[in-house]
Design an enzyme around this catalytic site. Structure first.
Site, PDB file in Angstrom:
ATOM      1  N   HIS A  26       0.855  -1.189   0.000  1.00 29.52           N
ATOM      2  CA  HIS A  26       0.000   0.000   0.000  1.00 29.52           C
ATOM      3  C   HIS A  26       0.890   1.237   0.000  1.00 29.52           C
ATOM      4  O   HIS A  26       1.890   1.283   0.704  1.00 29.52           O
ATOM      5  CB  HIS A  26      -0.890  -0.009   1.247  1.00 29.52           C
ATOM      6  CG  HIS A  26      -1.966   1.038   1.229  1.00 29.52           C
ATOM      7  ND1 HIS A  26      -3.167   0.840   0.587  1.00 29.52           N
ATOM      8  CD2 HIS A  26      -2.017   2.278   1.754  1.00 29.52           C
ATOM      9  CE1 HIS A  26      -3.922   1.918   0.723  1.00 29.52           C
ATOM     10  NE2 HIS A  26      -3.245   2.810   1.430  1.00 29.52           N
ATOM     11  N   ASP A  83     -14.061   3.718   8.357  1.00 30.31           N
ATOM     12  CA  ASP A  83     -12.987   4.446   7.662  1.00 30.31           C
ATOM     13  C   ASP A  83     -13.553   5.232   6.486  1.00 30.31           C
ATOM     14  O   ASP A  83     -13.177   6.381   6.254  1.00 30.31           O
ATOM     15  CB  ASP A  83     -11.912   3.477   7.158  1.00 30.31           C
ATOM     16  CG  ASP A  83     -10.862   4.229   6.342  1.00 30.31           C
ATOM     17  OD1 ASP A  83     -10.219   5.123   6.908  1.00 30.31           O
ATOM     18  OD2 ASP A  83     -10.728   3.956   5.140  1.00 30.31           O
ATOM     19  N   ARG A  92     -12.639  13.704   6.922  1.00 31.04           N
ATOM     20  CA  ARG A  92     -11.265  14.211   7.044  1.00 31.04           C
ATOM     21  C   ARG A  92     -10.855  14.973   5.792  1.00 31.04           C
ATOM     22  O   ARG A  92     -10.158  15.988   5.865  1.00 31.04           O
ATOM     23  CB  ARG A  92     -10.288  13.046   7.281  1.00 31.04           C
ATOM     24  CG  ARG A  92     -10.396  12.445   8.675  1.00 31.04           C
ATOM     25  CD  ARG A  92      -9.637  11.132   8.755  1.00 31.04           C
ATOM     26  NE  ARG A  92      -8.242  11.289   8.409  1.00 31.04           N
ATOM     27  CZ  ARG A  92      -7.488  10.354   7.836  1.00 31.04           C
ATOM     28  NH1 ARG A  92      -7.993   9.169   7.557  1.00 31.04           N
ATOM     29  NH2 ARG A  92      -6.232  10.589   7.545  1.00 31.04           N
ATOM     30  N   SER A 141      -6.483   4.390   9.505  1.00 28.20           N
ATOM     31  CA  SER A 141      -7.234   4.255   8.257  1.00 28.20           C
ATOM     32  C   SER A 141      -6.658   3.123   7.398  1.00 28.20           C
ATOM     33  O   SER A 141      -7.376   2.220   6.940  1.00 28.20           O
ATOM     34  CB  SER A 141      -7.184   5.592   7.512  1.00 28.20           C
ATOM     35  OG  SER A 141      -7.591   5.460   6.188  1.00 28.20           O
ATOM     36  N   LYS A 195      -8.189  -1.119   7.129  1.00 27.95           N
ATOM     37  CA  LYS A 195      -8.609  -1.702   5.846  1.00 27.95           C
ATOM     38  C   LYS A 195      -7.815  -2.967   5.534  1.00 27.95           C
ATOM     39  O   LYS A 195      -8.353  -3.953   5.041  1.00 27.95           O
ATOM     40  CB  LYS A 195      -8.406  -0.681   4.712  1.00 27.95           C
ATOM     41  CG  LYS A 195      -9.528   0.349   4.668  1.00 27.95           C
ATOM     42  CD  LYS A 195      -9.315   1.331   3.552  1.00 27.95           C
ATOM     43  CE  LYS A 195      -8.176   2.256   3.847  1.00 27.95           C
ATOM     44  NZ  LYS A 195      -8.270   3.602   3.337  1.00 27.95           N
TER      45      LYS A 195
HETATM   46  N1  URA Z   1      -4.560   6.412   2.525  1.00 31.18           N
HETATM   47  C1  URA Z   1      -5.536   5.870   3.321  1.00 31.18           C
HETATM   48  O1  URA Z   1      -6.054   4.790   3.055  1.00 31.18           O
HETATM   49  N2  URA Z   1      -5.911   6.563   4.424  1.00 31.18           N
HETATM   50  C2  URA Z   1      -5.368   7.757   4.762  1.00 31.18           C
HETATM   51  O2  URA Z   1      -5.757   8.307   5.769  1.00 31.18           O
HETATM   52  C3  URA Z   1      -4.372   8.318   3.918  1.00 31.18           C
HETATM   53  C4  URA Z   1      -3.964   7.612   2.804  1.00 31.18           C
END
Ligand code: URA
Length: 441
Positions: free
Chosen positions: A85, A164, A171, A186, A190
């Protein structure tokens, strides 16, 4: 009568005090069921932005967010899954390469990717420029595909981490994205919900990253590794430069084209550079880390060897084709740009730096990203880079070629793009693409 008053909890965080698990559960549950309205939650988020969260609060928040929706379980299928990621960038297309590279080396990659956000691009948007690509297969099919061919890339669905999804939207419009703890919760919530057991984070720093300084990026990387350690996910965080767009192209279908070229072993030589090199080097590096995380190799150098051979043999290309075929791609067609514009330099000098975030916003103006939710993208739109930081540029030299649907739109960003360059009269040092790796347990 509820057990807490939201105002009391906001006040508590504003004063820098720690929340109990029960208080955090009240906040998340209350937000999801509407008991805490959209005007109180951002006040709490802003308090977190300024006061932070302890390691314990961060882990508890992450677990609460993970448990707000559906969870995948690959362990019970006997698979060790590993994902990658990125914290987001411009021209950052490595997911499209890393997933097939790792699958070609025997790994299992259940990748849940995002759409473009702000000035940054998103993997799902990129893949959807392949006509027919289905980024929302049924959950059972997603899991089966990973088991059968080693990889699947899907978008986040409404039932995975809804906490999220809703917090993120708030946000985004309340200037609370760039908070290390909130980003960590966040991302990790996930990944935990997607059932990954190993994760390679590409934490970007620089002018096109959410974390501008190396110090902030390092703090975020350490936090992600710490949450991984405490929640049973093996995390390696690679810190890499986002001081310039990655590779030759930025823009959805153009980036897919770059990846297909790299998978087919092609190079892109101009002015003494291979413009595919950064994309290829970073992808190979990240994939090698993933093999280490998954226990498929004993060292990063062994990983690099395995990944390079999967690239050179064409095995990774076959995996990419298998994934796209399984997810609906038939004719390998993508939208083609109808207009092109060459942007030349109006001065000479050395390129000292770039405002990569501003380049990302130029891409949004071209239609490659969204100005607001629901806007239809021009998947053919994007920029082609003809120089790198550190290059000596002559007046009249080509800087970028712009591609897209209509020429006036391309013309409207030409001057803005020129303004993103910081010039120097003397030669400048080039910064390293990959800075360091922080490894969890
Ligand atoms: N990517 C994400 O999934 N969440 C964030 O808060 C910032 C970047």
């Amino acid at each position: 009568m509820s057990r807490y008053l939201p105002t009391e909890l906001i006040q508590k965080k504003k004063r820098g005090q720690a929340h109990s698990r029960d208080e955090l559960a009240f906040l998340i549950q209350g937000f999801l069921d509407g008991a805490i309205p959209d005007y109180q939650m951002p006040a709490w988020l802003m308090a977190v932005f300024f006061r932070g969260l302890s390691q314990t609060e961060l882990l508890e928040l992450t677990i609460l967010m993970r448990d707000s929706g559906r969870r995948f379980d690959f362990k019970s299928r006997g698979l060790f899954t590993v994902d990658k990621h990125s914290t987001g960038g411009v021209g950052d297309k490595t997911s499209l390469l890393v997933a097939p590279l790792v699958a070609a080396c025997g790994g299992f990659v259940p990748m849940m990717a995002g759409r473009g956000l702000g000035h940054t691009g998103g993997t799902v948007d990129k893949l959807e420029s392949l006509i027919g690509f289905n980024s929302a297969p049924a959950p059972e099919e997603f899991a089966r595909q990973v088991q059968d061919i080693g990889l699947a890339i899907i978008g986040q669905t409404a039932d995975i981490c809804p906490a999220d999804k809703r917090l993120y939207a708030l946000r985004d419009v309340t200037a609370t994205i760039d908070c290390i703890e909130l980003i960590s919760a966040s991302i990790m919530s996930k990944k935990l919900a997607a059932g990954v057991q190993g994760l390679c984070m590409d934490v970007k720093y620089g002018s096109g990253a959410f974390m501008r300084s190396l110090t902030d990026a390092t703090a975020l990387a350490e936090q992600l590794v710490a949450v991984g350690d405490r929640s049973g996910v093996r995390v390696h965080a690679v810190i890499s430069s986002m001081n310039q767009p990655l590779g030759r192209y930025a823009g959805n279908s153009l980036e897919v084209g770059e990846c297909l070229d790299i998978l087919a072993g092609r190079r892109c030589i101009e002015n003494g550079h291979d413009f595919y090199q950064d994309t290829r080097d970073l992808s190979v590096f990240l994939a090698a880390q993933m093999l280490v995380i998954a226990g498929l190799v004993e060292s990063a150098s062994q990983g690099l060897e395995r990944v390079r051979s999967a690239l050179e043999s064409g095995a990774a290309l076959k995996k990419f084709q298998a994934m796209c075929g399984r997810q609906g791609v038939r004719d390998w067609e993508m939208p083609k740009p109808q207009a092109h514009l060459v942007v030349t330099s109006q001065r000479r000098g050395f390129v000292q730096g770039l405002d990569t975030e501003a380049i990302g916003f130029c891409l949004v103006r071209l239609g490659a990203g969204r100005e607001k939710q629901g806007v239809e993208l021009d998947l053919s739109a994007g920029i082609e880079n003809h120089f790198r930081i550190g290059d000596a540029i002559q007046e009249g030299q080509t800087l970028w070629t712009l591609h897209g649907r209509d020429r006036p739109r391309l013309e409207s960003v030409a001057d803005r793009l020129r303004e993103t360059i910081a010039w120097s009269e003397s030669p400048v040092a080039r910064d390293a693409l990959i800075v360091k790796v922080i490894e969890g347990h």
